[in-house]
Write a protein that holds these residues in place. Structure first.
Motif, PDB file in Angstrom:
ATOM      1  N   THR A 348      28.657  41.951  22.627  1.00  0.00           N
ATOM      2  CA  THR A 348      27.695  42.711  23.432  1.00  0.00           C
ATOM      3  C   THR A 348      27.540  44.127  22.900  1.00  0.00           C
ATOM      4  O   THR A 348      26.426  44.615  22.704  1.00  0.00           O
ATOM      5  CB  THR A 348      28.149  42.742  24.903  1.00  0.00           C
ATOM      6  N   TRP A 349      28.671  44.811  22.645  1.00  0.00           N
ATOM      7  CA  TRP A 349      28.587  46.180  22.158  1.00  0.00           C
ATOM      8  C   TRP A 349      27.935  46.229  20.778  1.00  0.00           C
ATOM      9  O   TRP A 349      27.120  47.123  20.492  1.00  0.00           O
ATOM     10  CB  TRP A 349      29.949  46.852  22.120  1.00  0.00           C
ATOM     11  N   SER A 350      28.240  45.290  19.912  1.00  0.00           N
ATOM     12  CA  SER A 350      27.635  45.271  18.583  1.00  0.00           C
ATOM     13  C   SER A 350      26.121  45.173  18.667  1.00  0.00           C
ATOM     14  O   SER A 350      25.395  45.884  17.955  1.00  0.00           O
ATOM     15  CB  SER A 350      28.203  44.101  17.774  1.00  0.00           C
ATOM     16  N   ALA A 351      25.622  44.298  19.543  1.00  0.00           N
ATOM     17  CA  ALA A 351      24.169  44.159  19.694  1.00  0.00           C
ATOM     18  C   ALA A 351      23.561  45.404  20.315  1.00  0.00           C
ATOM     19  O   ALA A 351      22.480  45.859  19.901  1.00  0.00           O
ATOM     20  CB  ALA A 351      23.858  42.930  20.549  1.00  0.00           C
ATOM     21  N   MET A 352      24.236  45.987  21.297  1.00  0.00           N
ATOM     22  CA  MET A 352      23.750  47.233  21.895  1.00  0.00           C
ATOM     23  C   MET A 352      23.676  48.350  20.849  1.00  0.00           C
ATOM     24  O   MET A 352      22.688  49.099  20.778  1.00  0.00           O
ATOM     25  CB  MET A 352      24.670  47.671  23.040  1.00  0.00           C
ATOM     26  N   ALA A 353      24.725  48.448  20.049  1.00  0.00           N
ATOM     27  CA  ALA A 353      24.771  49.501  19.028  1.00  0.00           C
ATOM     28  C   ALA A 353      23.623  49.350  18.038  1.00  0.00           C
ATOM     29  O   ALA A 353      23.048  50.351  17.582  1.00  0.00           O
ATOM     30  CB  ALA A 353      26.114  49.462  18.298  1.00  0.00           C
ATOM     31  N   ASP A 354      23.270  48.122  17.702  1.00  0.00           N
ATOM     32  CA  ASP A 354      22.135  47.897  16.798  1.00  0.00           C
ATOM     33  C   ASP A 354      20.835  48.397  17.423  1.00  0.00           C
ATOM     34  O   ASP A 354      20.009  49.024  16.745  1.00  0.00           O
ATOM     35  CB  ASP A 354      22.004  46.409  16.471  1.00  0.00           C
ATOM     36  N   HIS A 355      20.642  48.122  18.709  1.00  0.00           N
ATOM     37  CA  HIS A 355      19.431  48.595  19.393  1.00  0.00           C
ATOM     38  C   HIS A 355      19.395  50.124  19.460  1.00  0.00           C
ATOM     39  O   HIS A 355      18.334  50.744  19.300  1.00  0.00           O
ATOM     40  CB  HIS A 355      19.359  48.015  20.805  1.00  0.00           C
ATOM     41  N   ILE A 356      20.556  50.719  19.697  1.00  0.00           N
ATOM     42  CA  ILE A 356      20.616  52.182  19.773  1.00  0.00           C
ATOM     43  C   ILE A 356      20.308  52.793  18.413  1.00  0.00           C
ATOM     44  O   ILE A 356      19.557  53.774  18.311  1.00  0.00           O
ATOM     45  CB  ILE A 356      22.011  52.625  20.270  1.00  0.00           C
TER      46      ILE A 356
END
Length: 372
Positions: A348-356
């Motif tokens: 989840t955090w990895s995907a969020m970080a990509d969006h950010i």
């Protein structure tokens, strides 16, 4: 640096903010700015707690009687001090509560994130201006995350860059409950069979359903863990087979769950639960606990549709609970483990970080500057 504004205390219940921001802290300094406490003090100050080398929890402490306008002014001044003290080139603001815009809307950042965990305007005692403040935050945010699919569908037309991130799971932690262990002292004398619930106890819990079910199933003992908030504890149902054991640390939960025969999520079906995606659903399943839930939309169309959770209402909750209590504990473990395989908080955090990072690279703003 990630400057996070939250209505939730860091040390209250270990949930989405703690999971995500702890992972984010491996590459970022985190300042977790909580809602203020009001105490008998001569003047306002910031209480700081370094929970790790890269996570600092800041709690404004204000004198009792401070007006809302004065509280906003003090918190604005505190934020200026925090931002001015950082020596990092990039600043991400991260909002769990739109109400924080009242004192933070002057801060310039590289990326503004709104992680919308719940439909807060539907919760008990929600500020009347919350809906208006959320509109302002949606205009300001570069990227928006939602805590579930239903919440995403309700808000996806309100922002150009919005993504659903339902509750994930710390599988290794809860998997401990599948192994044997000593029963905690305050639970050891409770007879079996046991049905358990853990989580915040507020208006989302259907207290009437709990009372009715406990009355019907006198031979079953119901164990309930969690802090009571926003409702009067005196109004909770009481009986010999209802055991309210209070709040427990996150680390302790597997020790309790391993001694339950079934789990139960007796949520009321109301405005406060319409869009929730309970984190405890995958946590129960990872713990190997057969689970029954009321008809929460995101639970029904995911875990319910996969046959991993029994969905019940007041008419058949006894039958469903007795059904799962009668099954072997490991009845669904292979299906559960396969379903939870890709649901880690790390993913989840990895995907969020990509969006950010994408928002950072595409955002067209004035050069970064710290607040005055």
């Amino acid at each position: 640096m990630i400057l996070c504004f939250s209505h939730l205390r860091w040390n209250f219940v270990h949930q989405r903010p703690q999971h995500i921001l702890t992972l984010a802290s491996t590459a970022n300094q985190i300042v977790y700015f909580e809602e203020p406490l009001f105490e008998v003090v001569p003047q306002a100050f910031m209480r700081s707690n370094d929970v790790s080398q890269s996570i600092r929890v800041v709690t404004p402490v204000l004198p009792v009687g401070t007006t809302p306008h004065a509280a906003d002014a003090v918190q604005r001044r505190f934020l200026d001090t925090i931002v001015a003290a950082t020596h990092q080139d990039r600043l991400t603001t991260w909002y769990y509560t739109p109400m924080a815009l009242r004192f933070s809307d002057h801060i310039h950042c590289d990326v503004c994130v709104y992680d919308c965990m719940d439909e807060l305007s539907a919760f008990k005692d929600a500020p009347p201006e919350l809906v208006q403040m959320e509109r302002r935050l949606l205009e300001r945010a570069d990227v928006v995350f939602t805590g579930g699919q239903s919440l995403y569908e309700a808000k996806r037309s309100l922002h150009r860059s919005i993504f659903p991130f339902p509750s994930s799971i710390d599988f290794t932690h809860f998997h401990q409950a599948r192994a044997g262990g000593v029963d905690p002292i305050d639970q050891a004398d409770i007879p079996h069979p046991r049905v358990g619930y853990f989580g915040v106890i507020d208006e989302r819990l259907d207290a009437d359903l709990v009372a009715q079910t406990a009355m019907k199933m006198r031979d079953v003992h119901f164990v309930i863990l969690g802090p009571v908030v926003k409702i009067d504890p005196k109004g909770l149902p009481r009986s010999e087979n209802l055991h309210w054991l209070g709040s427990k640390d996150y680390a302790e939960l597997p020790r309790y769950l391993r001694h339950w025969g079934a789990g139960w999520m007796p949520f009321a079906l109301n405005a406060a639960t319409r869009y929730i995606s309970p984190t405890k659903t995958p946590e129960f399943l990872a713990a190997g606990i057969p689970l029954v839930s009321t008809a929460i939309v995101d639970v029904v169309r995911t875990y319910g549709a996969e046959g991993l959770v029994e969905i019940a209402d007041a008419d058949d909750v006894e039958a469903k609970l007795r059904l799962v209590l009668a099954r072997p504990r490991d009845h669904l473990w292979p299906q559960v483990d396969a379903y939870l395989l890709d649901m880690s908080w790390e993913k989840t955090w990895s995907a969020m970080a990509d969006h950010i990072e994408h928002a950072r690279s595409t955002r067209s703003i004035l050069p970064f500057r710290r607040s005055a």
